[in-house]
Design an enzyme around this catalytic site. Structure first.
Site, PDB file in Angstrom:
ATOM      1  N   HIS A  75       0.817  -1.262  -0.127  1.00 21.69           N
ATOM      2  CA  HIS A  75      -0.049   0.166  -0.195  1.00 21.69           C
ATOM      3  C   HIS A  75       0.824   1.358   0.017  1.00 21.69           C
ATOM      4  O   HIS A  75       0.368   2.262  -0.376  1.00 21.69           O
ATOM      5  CB  HIS A  75      -0.784  -0.127   1.271  1.00 21.69           C
ATOM      6  CG  HIS A  75      -1.859  -1.170   1.440  1.00 21.69           C
ATOM      7  ND1 HIS A  75      -1.047  -2.327   2.251  1.00 21.69           N
ATOM      8  CD2 HIS A  75      -2.734  -1.915   0.874  1.00 21.69           C
ATOM      9  CE1 HIS A  75      -1.950  -3.339   2.342  1.00 21.69           C
ATOM     10  NE2 HIS A  75      -2.815  -2.873   1.563  1.00 21.69           N
ATOM     11  N   CYS A  97       3.316  -1.248  -4.502  1.00 19.98           N
ATOM     12  CA  CYS A  97       2.774  -1.235  -5.989  1.00 19.98           C
ATOM     13  C   CYS A  97       3.437  -0.143  -6.600  1.00 19.98           C
ATOM     14  O   CYS A  97       3.263   1.249  -6.265  1.00 19.98           O
ATOM     15  CB  CYS A  97       1.515  -1.436  -6.018  1.00 19.98           C
ATOM     16  SG  CYS A  97       0.756  -1.323  -7.809  1.00 19.98           S
ATOM     17  N   GLU A 127      -2.896   3.285   2.196  1.00 22.19           N
ATOM     18  CA  GLU A 127      -2.232   3.831   1.022  1.00 22.19           C
ATOM     19  C   GLU A 127      -2.476   5.302   1.175  1.00 22.19           C
ATOM     20  O   GLU A 127      -1.453   6.056   0.890  1.00 22.19           O
ATOM     21  CB  GLU A 127      -3.134   3.284  -0.203  1.00 22.19           C
ATOM     22  CG  GLU A 127      -2.850   3.977  -1.720  1.00 22.19           C
ATOM     23  CD  GLU A 127      -3.497   3.499  -2.856  1.00 22.19           C
ATOM     24  OE1 GLU A 127      -3.529   4.540  -3.859  1.00 22.19           O
ATOM     25  OE2 GLU A 127      -3.873   2.521  -3.044  1.00 22.19           O
ATOM     26  N   THR A 169      -5.573   4.487  -5.427  1.00 26.18           N
ATOM     27  CA  THR A 169      -5.805   3.463  -6.699  1.00 26.18           C
ATOM     28  C   THR A 169      -6.986   2.864  -6.618  1.00 26.18           C
ATOM     29  O   THR A 169      -7.118   2.234  -7.501  1.00 26.18           O
ATOM     30  CB  THR A 169      -4.521   2.791  -6.639  1.00 26.18           C
ATOM     31  OG1 THR A 169      -4.276   2.016  -5.463  1.00 26.18           O
ATOM     32  CG2 THR A 169      -3.098   3.686  -6.925  1.00 26.18           C
ATOM     33  N   SER A 269      -6.827  -8.523  -3.778  1.00 23.11           N
ATOM     34  CA  SER A 269      -5.977  -9.137  -2.864  1.00 23.11           C
ATOM     35  C   SER A 269      -6.494 -10.317  -2.521  1.00 23.11           C
ATOM     36  O   SER A 269      -5.954 -11.062  -1.504  1.00 23.11           O
ATOM     37  CB  SER A 269      -5.582  -8.110  -1.564  1.00 23.11           C
ATOM     38  OG  SER A 269      -6.926  -7.901  -1.134  1.00 23.11           O
TER      39      SER A 269
END
Length: 306
Positions: A75, A97, A127, A169, A269
């Site tokens: 994240h 990511c 995130e 995202t 996930s």
């Protein structure tokens, strides 16, 4: 007997695959324990599997013993976590990511250019915490009208202010578009980068297609997974009852009373083994596979593991 309609694409995205691979590679190459700051991805089944192999999940860098190896989650993490790690002489492998890293870089770039940065996202999400640490910015809740948000002090700027908009995202495509539209009405010259990732968009599009074909939608994934919650919301927004479950033991038989077709999808996930377990529990007379966007994106491992 119910028919199952299986959404596609579903399940792991490239960023999740990479993050899991990072932890497994560290375990194989360096041996346990490998510390992981925050859940490597938001799925308890995945986390438990890695912990059985020797991973140890912690929430704060301060919980990692001095000199240890620590993997930072997919994240993204704020700079202060890297600073704390350096103070404790930790070896950090960052499994963030790459698409989240791109958002971080955008935030820093726009701040350097003198723009006021607005982040559309969910307060408290990991995130968002990581992104907001990259540069000064104001958080805009994607699911609440701009007029109702407690941002007046931060956004009491002239309409011609230089504004840059970035996004988490894993948001709802529809809610984010509405939030961005409201921002653009207030600041017509705003630069907008819609950073919702390909996997989030594709899975929401697939659920939109599926929702009109089924009587109920089961989203397989964790309660703390942003993209899983958005899939449930998308199905409901299309008029179909939807439920978020971790696995077959959370199925409520009442949901299926009078149901002829049950749609199944899973978040980015969620491992496919959980989808298969739910299908087995439903024991359908038929499984129909919907076609959706093809995904062939892969990410390389961090430089330290190549």
């Amino acid at each position: 007997m119910v028919e199952v309609v299986l959404s596609s694409p579903r399940g792991f995205c490239a960023g999740v695959v990479r993050a899991i691979d990072v932890v497994e590679e560290c375990l194989q190459r360096f041996g346990p324990p490998v510390y992981v700051k925050h859940q490597i991805v938001h799925n308890p089944y995945v986390v438990a599997e890695l912990e059985q192999k020797g991973a140890i999940t912690v929430e704060e860098v301060d919980e990692v013993p001095d000199g240890s190896l620590v993997v930072f989650s997919a994240h993204g993490s704020p700079p202060e976590d890297f600073e704390k790690a350096a103070e404790r002489n930790l070896r950090v492998i960052d499994a963030v990511c790459p698409l989240v890293t791109r958002v971080h870089n955008e935030a820093k770039k726009y701040h350097r250019e003198g723009k006021k940065v607005l982040l559309v996202g969910h307060h408290g999400h990991q995130e968002v915490r990581g992104t907001m640490g990259q540069a000064p910015m104001t958080l805009i809740n994607d699911s609440a009208p701009l007029s109702e948000q407690d941002v007046s002090a931060d956004m009491d700027w002239p309409a011609d202010s230089e504004i840059a908009v970035i996004t988490q995202t894993t948001l709802s495509v529809g809610d984010t578009a509405t939030a961005i539209g409201a921002i653009q009405e207030r600041f017509p010259g705003a630069v907008v980068r819609n950073d919702i990732c390909y996997a989030t968009t594709n899975r929401q599009d697939a659920v939109t297609q599926m929702a009109g074909l089924v009587d109920v939608v089961l989203v397989i994934g964790a309660q703390n997974s942003s993209n899983c919650n958005r899939l449930r919301e998308v199905a409901e927004a299309n008029g179909t009852p939807a439920y978020l479950i971790n696995g077959p033991d959370e199925i409520n038989p009442d949901w299926l009373v009078g149901c002829q077709r049950a749609g199944i999808t899973s978040g980015a996930s969620t491992p496919e083994v959980l989808v298969e377990a739910v299908i087995d529990a439903l024991d359908p007379e038929k499984v129909t596979f919907l076609e959706g966007a093809e995904e062939d994106i892969t990410f390389t491992l961090p430089r330290e593991l190549r």
